[in-house]
Design an enzyme around this catalytic site. Sequence first.
Site, PDB file in Angstrom:
ATOM      1  N   ARG A   1      -1.050  -8.744  13.451  1.00 19.62           N
ATOM      2  CA  ARG A   1      -1.547  -7.699  12.545  1.00 19.62           C
ATOM      3  C   ARG A   1      -2.312  -8.315  11.370  1.00 19.62           C
ATOM      4  NH1 ARG A   1       3.624  -4.882  11.113  1.00 19.62           N
ATOM      5  NH2 ARG A   1       2.421  -3.357   9.953  1.00 19.62           N
TER       6      ARG A   1
ATOM      7  N   LYS B   1       0.838  -1.217   0.000  1.00 22.09           N
ATOM      8  CA  LYS B   1       0.000   0.000   0.000  1.00 22.09           C
ATOM      9  C   LYS B   1       0.860   1.249   0.000  1.00 22.09           C
ATOM     10  CE  LYS B   1      -2.134  -0.312   3.990  1.00 22.09           C
ATOM     11  NZ  LYS B   1      -1.564  -1.496   4.615  1.00 22.09           N
TER      12      LYS B   1
ATOM     13  N   ARG C   1      10.920  -1.568  11.605  1.00 23.69           N
ATOM     14  CA  ARG C   1       9.915  -1.232  12.620  1.00 23.69           C
ATOM     15  C   ARG C   1       9.800  -2.334  13.665  1.00 23.69           C
ATOM     16  NH1 ARG C   1       4.829   0.175   8.954  1.00 23.69           N
ATOM     17  NH2 ARG C   1       3.881  -0.881  10.703  1.00 23.69           N
TER      18      ARG C   1
ATOM     19  N   ARG D   1      11.713  -5.512   5.251  1.00 23.11           N
ATOM     20  CA  ARG D   1      11.206  -4.160   5.057  1.00 23.11           C
ATOM     21  C   ARG D   1      11.953  -3.164   5.946  1.00 23.11           C
ATOM     22  NH1 ARG D   1       4.850  -2.679   5.283  1.00 23.11           N
ATOM     23  NH2 ARG D   1       4.972  -2.891   7.522  1.00 23.11           N
TER      24      ARG D   1
HETATM   25  P1  AMP Z   1       0.810   0.718   9.629  1.00 23.34           P
HETATM   26  O1  AMP Z   1       2.028   1.554   9.517  1.00 23.34           O
HETATM   27  O2  AMP Z   1      -0.315   1.212   8.749  1.00 23.34           O
HETATM   28  O3  AMP Z   1       1.064  -0.755   9.430  1.00 23.34           O
HETATM   29  O4  AMP Z   1       0.262   0.894  11.133  1.00 23.34           O
HETATM   30  C1  AMP Z   1       1.040   0.516  12.251  1.00 23.34           C
HETATM   31  C2  AMP Z   1       0.168   0.432  13.489  1.00 23.34           C
HETATM   32  O5  AMP Z   1      -0.422   1.710  13.756  1.00 23.34           O
HETATM   33  C3  AMP Z   1      -1.000  -0.525  13.393  1.00 23.34           C
HETATM   34  O6  AMP Z   1      -0.637  -1.871  13.671  1.00 23.34           O
HETATM   35  C4  AMP Z   1      -1.939   0.059  14.466  1.00 23.34           C
HETATM   36  O7  AMP Z   1      -1.498  -0.260  15.777  1.00 23.34           O
HETATM   37  C5  AMP Z   1      -1.736   1.556  14.276  1.00 23.34           C
HETATM   38  N1  AMP Z   1      -2.687   2.067  13.255  1.00 23.34           N
HETATM   39  C6  AMP Z   1      -2.401   2.534  12.003  1.00 23.34           C
HETATM   40  N2  AMP Z   1      -3.518   2.896  11.373  1.00 23.34           N
HETATM   41  C7  AMP Z   1      -4.548   2.643  12.209  1.00 23.34           C
HETATM   42  C8  AMP Z   1      -5.964   2.773  12.126  1.00 23.34           C
HETATM   43  N3  AMP Z   1      -6.565   3.225  11.016  1.00 23.34           N
HETATM   44  N4  AMP Z   1      -6.690   2.430  13.220  1.00 23.34           N
HETATM   45  C9  AMP Z   1      -6.126   1.969  14.326  1.00 23.34           C
HETATM   46  N5  AMP Z   1      -4.810   1.785  14.482  1.00 23.34           N
HETATM   47  C10 AMP Z   1      -4.015   2.115  13.434  1.00 23.34           C
END
Ligand code: AMP
Length: 221
Positions: free
Chosen positions: A174, A16, A163, A130
């Site tokens: 996740r 994404k 990360r 990553r």
């Molecule tokens: P990402 O970088 O999009 O994979 O997000 C990393 C983490 O941030 C996720 O595993 C959630 O803990 C939190 N997070 C990101 N976007 C959201 C969302 N829309 N709602 C809730 N938690 C989020």
Amino acid sequence: MKKANIIMLGAPGSGKGTRAVALCEVLNIVQVATGDLFRFNLKNKTELGLLAKTYMDKGELVPDGITADMVKQRLSEPDAKNGFVLDGFPRSIGQAEMLDKILEDIGESISAVFYLDVPDDEIIRRISGRMICKDCQTPYHKEFNPPKVDGVCDKCGGQLFIRDDDKPETVKKRLDVFKSSTKPLVDFYSKRGLIVKLPSELSASGAVADMRELSKKLGFI
Ligand code: AMP
């Protein structure tokens, strides 16, 4: 030209972020990545960042109300008026309903939802390896998209890091959260005729060329 208010939908590690960055370059619009916004807050040790960390470390979702407020604030900024790519939001039906309300309040609507359907084993392969830039958040991969200089961001020279939540145990959690909470959004947006399925692999010409071609096809340029 149609205005591009786009949602990127897909599991963690589905690609994404790479497509979102490319789309922003092609269409000159802003990327609104909730994960990046939380990490930015954490880096600056804000109250929001420290609260989000308690969920992120476990691979859980940050509560909807907190996340939606942050998105509303970002989408209300002047640079989002030309169009935006939502990356990582909404992640549940509840958040999608909150997004409808936010967009109604600011007089906007969704143009398309780009969906990346990538099998689990491929996701795990992609997530291991990553890295992201600690300063500008640009994503890299040691095998598929390596930086020119090891450990250094091509764009801004920032240091690259892995990360915490890309560790295998957290990735599994996740992926479970994606399946139970986020995947139902495919149906939700299909009913509105908004889903555009993207190929899970990039073409040989790369993300920017792919997003340019798709944008032309959909009338965004
Ligand atoms: P990402 O970088 O999009 O994979 O997000 C990393 C983490 O941030 C996720 O595993 C959630 O803990 C939190 N997070 C990101 N976007 C959201 C969302 N829309 N709602 C809730 N938690 C989020």
